[in-house]
Design a protein around this motif. Structure first.
Motif, PDB file in Angstrom:
ATOM      1  N   ALA A 147       0.803  -1.212   0.000  1.00 17.34           N
ATOM      2  CA  ALA A 147       0.000   0.000   0.000  1.00 17.34           C
ATOM      3  C   ALA A 147       0.841   1.270   0.000  1.00 17.34           C
ATOM      4  CB  ALA A 147      -0.939   0.001   1.202  1.00 17.34           C
ATOM      5  N   SER A 157      -1.751  -5.667  -0.429  1.00 14.46           N
ATOM      6  CA  SER A 157      -2.037  -4.243  -0.522  1.00 14.46           C
ATOM      7  C   SER A 157      -3.471  -3.938  -0.121  1.00 14.46           C
ATOM      8  CB  SER A 157      -1.794  -3.757  -1.944  1.00 14.46           C
ATOM      9  OG  SER A 157      -2.678  -4.414  -2.833  1.00 14.46           O
ATOM     10  N   THR A 159      -6.380  -0.573  -0.618  1.00 15.56           N
ATOM     11  CA  THR A 159      -6.637   0.644  -1.372  1.00 15.56           C
ATOM     12  C   THR A 159      -8.090   1.045  -1.164  1.00 15.56           C
ATOM     13  OG1 THR A 159      -6.790   1.581  -3.595  1.00 15.56           O
ATOM     14  CG2 THR A 159      -7.068  -0.797  -3.393  1.00 15.56           C
ATOM     15  N   LEU A 166      -8.004  -2.135  -9.746  1.00 17.59           N
ATOM     16  CA  LEU A 166      -6.673  -2.040 -10.338  1.00 17.59           C
ATOM     17  C   LEU A 166      -6.272  -3.361 -10.958  1.00 17.59           C
ATOM     18  CD1 LEU A 166      -4.816  -0.100  -7.489  1.00 17.59           C
ATOM     19  CD2 LEU A 166      -5.844   0.847  -9.571  1.00 17.59           C
ATOM     20  N   ASP A 169      -4.684  -5.809  -8.567  1.00 18.29           N
ATOM     21  CA  ASP A 169      -5.443  -6.161  -7.368  1.00 18.29           C
ATOM     22  C   ASP A 169      -6.215  -7.468  -7.558  1.00 18.29           C
ATOM     23  OD1 ASP A 169      -6.422  -5.851  -4.779  1.00 18.29           O
ATOM     24  OD2 ASP A 169      -8.153  -4.683  -5.421  1.00 18.29           O
ATOM     25  N   THR A 443      -0.419   1.489  -5.651  1.00 17.30           N
ATOM     26  CA  THR A 443      -1.845   1.446  -5.322  1.00 17.30           C
ATOM     27  C   THR A 443      -2.452   2.830  -5.232  1.00 17.30           C
ATOM     28  OG1 THR A 443      -1.347   1.412  -2.943  1.00 17.30           O
ATOM     29  CG2 THR A 443      -1.609  -0.719  -4.049  1.00 17.30           C
ATOM     30  N   THR A 444      -1.629   3.864  -5.376  1.00 16.11           N
ATOM     31  CA  THR A 444      -2.120   5.234  -5.307  1.00 16.11           C
ATOM     32  C   THR A 444      -1.514   6.036  -6.448  1.00 16.11           C
ATOM     33  OG1 THR A 444      -0.328   5.831  -3.794  1.00 16.11           O
ATOM     34  CG2 THR A 444      -2.436   5.196  -2.809  1.00 16.11           C
ATOM     35  N   ASP A 540      -7.360   2.892 -14.476  1.00 16.12           N
ATOM     36  CA  ASP A 540      -6.151   3.135 -13.701  1.00 16.12           C
ATOM     37  C   ASP A 540      -5.171   4.029 -14.459  1.00 16.12           C
ATOM     38  OD1 ASP A 540      -5.417   1.289 -15.610  1.00 16.12           O
ATOM     39  OD2 ASP A 540      -5.037  -0.330 -14.194  1.00 16.12           O
TER      40      ASP A 540
END
Length: 546
Positions: A147, A157, A159, A166, A169, A443-444, A540
Motif C-alpha cells: 500500500a 495491498s 486501497t 486495479l 489487485d 496502489t495510489t 487506472d
C-alpha cells in the motif's frame, strides 16, 4: 463513458484492410477456428489472421452477464477481434460479494468452481463467441503491490478503490510468494517447487475447461513476468531463471491442452549478451508430441503426500541460480549484476536491453512450447532508452520515435526465431487521465510534481514516490494531450503492422453504464449500502474518458 479506441481502430483497419481481415463470424466449436501458426503468421480458418485487440482485465468480473455482453458488443462494433483479460482472481479471504477464483490462505489453496468462480470465465468465452471475439487469457500477474513505502511488502495491498479495480489487485505471483515462499522473495515464484505445484494446479483447473473451445485464442503464462516486482527479489534471479520457468510451464500447459497456443506475456525486454537456454543456432528441437504424454485427470484435492511428491519431482527440473550480488535501484529490486554484466560494457545498451529485469524475450520465445512472442509498450512506466539516449523522451516527436524503435526491435527479434509476434498492451497516459494513473507496482496515484526529470536523490520525495518515475512529461506537464495520444497510437499501430507484428492490443478499453454493487469491481456510489446503480469500468490511467 466512451472509448477512445473505436475511432482509432476504424482508422487503422481502413488503412490496412488487406492486412487485418475480420475473423469469420462462425459459432460453435469448429476446429478450424482454433488459432495456429505457420511461417511466422497466425492462421484461423485456413487463412492468415492479423488483428486489432484490446485489454479489459476486469471483464469477467462485472456484475451481470448483460454488462459483459454489451461491452463485447461495443468491442465487436469497433472492429476488435481479440480481448485480453485475467483468468486469475486470487484472494486471502473469501469476499462477501463479487467473483473470486482461488483462495490462498493458511498454507493451502482452494479453487472456486462455482457460479462466482471459474464459471464466470465460461460465460465470458460463451458471450465472446457470440460476437466473434477471441479471448486471450492471462494466468497470473507479476504485480501485486504493497500500500505504501512503510508497509510490510509481505502484507497484501489495501486501497480505497473497489476490489479488482486495479489490474494488480487480483493476486498473482506475490500472493503465492507471501503464502508459500520460504525466503519471501519474488523469484521464488519461478524456483520454489511448492509454489510451482499450487500454480500448476490452478492452471490445470482453468486450462482444462477450454481444451476443445476454439474461442480461447491462447494461454498467456503471466502478465509482464520479470525478476523485480512488488516484493524484493533474490540476488540470484536472472534471465535463465525466468526463461527456464517459461519452458517448464509452457510444456505443462501444452500437456493439458495441445489445441491452443501458449505465449509468455513478457514486456519484450532483451539481452543479447546474456547466456541462452535456447540459442538461435542450432534450431531448437521440437518437443515430444503432446499426444504421447499421459492424459492428465481432473485436479484432485492437494494432500500433503501429493504435494511432497510433486515438489520432489519438480525439483529435479529446477534451474540452479547463478550466484551474484543483487542491486536495488531507486526502490526497485532488479536482477543480479551477473545477469546484467555478462559481457563488459553491457550496461551501455540501457535497462530494456541489458538483462537487468531478468527477461530475455528472444530466449523465451525460442522455447519449444512458446507459440508466439509478446511485448508491451508503456513509456510512462518503463525506460526504453538506448545508447546515448535520455532516460525518457523530452518532446513528443522523440516519444513517438522511441515507440517505433521499440516495435521494430521486437519485430526483428521475433522474426529471427520465426514465430508470430503480438503487441499485447499499448498504453500512454493523457493529461486528463493522469489524476487516475496508478502504476502497475503501486496502489495510489503519483504526486503531481513527479516529472521525467525528477532527481532520484531528492529528499522531498519518498522511496515509494520514486517508484513511479519516469512518467512522461511532454508539454511541460504530466501526460500528453488527447490529440497527441491519438497521433501516437496511430503511428505505433501503423509501425507495428508495417513491420510485421501480427496483432496490436490497446490498454485499456473504457466502458460506462455498468451495474454496480458494493464489494465488487464496480461499486455503488453510496458507501456502506447495497444500492444498485450504474458506474464506469475501472480506469487506472489508461481507460476511456467521458
Amino acid at each position: 463513458m466512451r472509448s477512445y479506441i473505436a475511432p482509432l481502430v476504424f482508422a487503422v483497419l481502413g488503412a490496412h484492410a488487406a492486412l487485418t481481415p475480420t475473423p469469420t463470424r462462425r459459432w460453435g466449436t469448429d476446429s478450424s477456428l482454433f488459432a495456429s501458426t505457420k511461417d511466422g503468421q497466425f492462421i484461423v480458418n485456413g487463412s492468415t489472421f492479423k488483428f486489432v485487440g484490446t485489454n479489459a482485465y476486469w471483464l469477467p468480473y462485472l456484475n451481470t452477464d448483460e454488462d459483459i455482453d454489451n461491452v463485447l458488443g461495443n468491442m465487436s462494433a469497433a472492429g476488435i477481434s481479440v480481448v485480453r483479460t485475467w483468468a486469475f482472481n486470487d484472494v486471502t479471504t473469501i469476499p462477501e460479494e463479487g467473483v473470486w477464483l482461488q483462495l490462498i490462505s493458511n498454507g493451502t489453496a482452494q479453487i472456486n468452481n462455482g457460479t462466482n468462480g471459474l464459471q464466470r470465465l465460461d460465460k465470458l468465452v460463451e458471450l465472446a463467441a457470440n460476437h466473434g471475439i477471441y479471448v486471450l487469457f492471462s494466468l497470473t500477474n507479476n504485480w501485486n503491490p504493497i500500500a505504501n513505502e512503510t508497509a510490510d511488502p509481505l502484507t497484501p495491498s489495501s486501497t480505497p478503490l473497489p476490489r479488482n479495480f486495479l489490474s494488480n489487485d487480483y493476486g498473482g505471483m506475490d500472493a503465492y510468494v507471501r503464502e508459500f515462499g520460504v525466503d519471501k522473495t519474488h523469484d521464488e515464484f519461478y524456483t520454489n517447487m511448492t509454489i510451482r505445484s499450487f500454480f500448476e494446479d490452478f492452471t490445470q483447473a482453468v486450462v482444462s475447461r477450454f481444451v476443445n473451445n476454439p474461442w480461447v485464442f491462447s494461454w498467456e503464462l503471466a502478465n509482464d513476468p520479470r525478476c523485480n516486482s512488488s516484493v524484493p527479489t533474490a540476488d540470484t534471479c536472472n534471465t535463465n531463471v525466468v526463461t527456464q520457468w517459461h519452458a517448464d510451464v509452457s510444456e505443462f500447459v501444452k500437456s493439458i491442452d495441445p489445441n491452443h497456443l501458449v505465449s509468455s506475456g513478457d514486456a519484450g525486454f532483451s539481452c543479447a549478451t546474456c547466456s541462452k537456454i535456447f540459442p538461435l543456432q542450432p534450431p531448437p528441437q521440437p518437443s515430444a508430441s503432446v499426444s504421447s504424454r499421459r492424459k492428465r485427470s481432473p485436479v484432485p484435492a492437494m494432500s500433503k503426500a501429493r504435494q511432497a511428491k510433486k515438489v520432489a519431482e519438480a525439483r529435479k527440473r529446477s534451474v540452479n541460480p547463478v550466484p551474484a550480488d543483487g542491486v536495488r535501484i531507486r526502490g526497485r529490486w532488479v536482477a543480479n549484476k551477473e545477469a546484467k554484466r555478462q559481457t563488459a560494457g553491457n550496461s551501455a545498451v540501457g535497462t530494456a536491453n541489458d538483462g537487468s529485469t531478468g527477461v530475455d524475450s528472444q530466449d523465451i520465445l525460442n522455447a519449444p512450447n512458446i507459440g508466439f512472442g509478446s511485448f508491451q509498450y508503456f513509456p510512462d512506466q518503463n525506460s526504453y532508452a538506448g545508447p546515448g539516449q535520455p532516460a525518457q523522451p523530452t518532446n513528443f516527436s522523440d516519444l513517438v520515435q522511441q515507440g517505433i524503435d521499440w516495435i521494430q526491435q521486437n519485430t526483428a527479434n521475433a522474426q529471427a526465431v520465426g514465430k508470430p509476434l503480438t503487441l499485447t498492451a499499448l498504453g500512454l497516459v493523457t493529461q486528463d487521465n493522469f489524476p487516475f494513473f496508478i502504476p502497475f507496482n503501486g496502489t495510489t496515484p503519483p504526486p503531481s510534481n513527479i516529472t521525467n526529470t525528477t532527481d532520484p536523490t531528492s529528499s522531498s520525495l519518498s522511496v515509494r514516490d520514486l517508484l513511479y518515475t519516469p512518467v512522461t512529461a511532454i508539454n511541460g506537464t504530466n501526460g500528453v494531450t488527447q490529440q497527441q495520444q491519438s497521433e501516437a497510437y496511430q503511428a505505433w499501430f501503423n509501425a507495428a503492422l508495417n513491420a510485421g507484428v501480427n496483432g496490436v492490443m490497446t490498454y485499456q478499453w473504457g466502458a460506462g453504464n455498468l451495474t454496480s454493487a458494493q464489494g465488487t469491481v464496480v461499486q455503488a456510489p453510496v458507501s456502506g449500502t447495497n444500492t444498485v446503480s450504474q458506474g464506469p469500468a475501472p480506469n487506472d490511467g489508461y481507460g476511456g474518458v467521458a
